[in-house]
Design a protein around this motif. Sequence first.
Motif, short mmCIF file in Angstrom:
data_model
loop_
_atom_site.label_atom_id
_atom_site.label_comp_id
_atom_site.label_asym_id
_atom_site.label_seq_id
_atom_site.Cartn_x
_atom_site.Cartn_y
_atom_site.Cartn_z
N PRO A 243 0.79 -1.13 0.11
CA PRO A 243 -0.01 0.01 0.06
C PRO A 243 0.84 1.36 -0.04
N ALA B 271 -0.76 -2.21 -3.86
CA ALA B 271 -2.10 -2.23 -3.52
C ALA B 271 -3.21 -1.26 -4.51
N ASP B 272 -4.18 -1.60 -4.49
CA ASP B 272 -5.11 -0.61 -5.27
C ASP B 272 -5.82 0.21 -4.31
#
Length: 178
Positions: A46, A84-85
């Motif tokens: 992230p 991470a999206d």
Amino acid sequence: MPDSDTGAPPRVVLVTAAVLAVALAVAVAVFALTQHSSDSAAGPLPLVPVPAPQATSPACTTLLGAAPTELTSNGTQLKVRSLADPAPPSTIAWGDQDPLVLRCGLDRPPELTPTAQLRLVNGVQWLQVGGEGASTWYVVDREVYSALTVPDSAGTGPLQQISDTVAAKLPPRPLRFG
């Protein structure tokens, strides 16, 4: 020698059982620690978005398209890591523990002044901005500003490899201070 049978197991059996119990507890603890660290490193990384107004520029597309799939840091091969999206645009990362992150299309770093100390690495001018546990190195002599964040534990290999990619794909430009 008189027989004194108290009904308790022999001392050797008690000591062996205690040693086995401690060994099992240590094995479980080690397994839990290694599972936790590999699980956290295996997932997507992230990243918080940062202002990158030129992230969709052709220069960033060229640079990230040419970025190596592995970087060498202190003799260790760091593979590209999934993000991470929602992933910030024009960003790539390498490594599981203490990852390295390359971002492209950033704003001019405010630390870039006419008196800033720059470092020339393989034909690319970099501005180092320190942080806690890591440094961010800004490419300051190309069409777009890019930054490589490197943990303090990394060697110079990643900076050299990214410099080679920048030098090969983006022509140098005069420094801009305003």
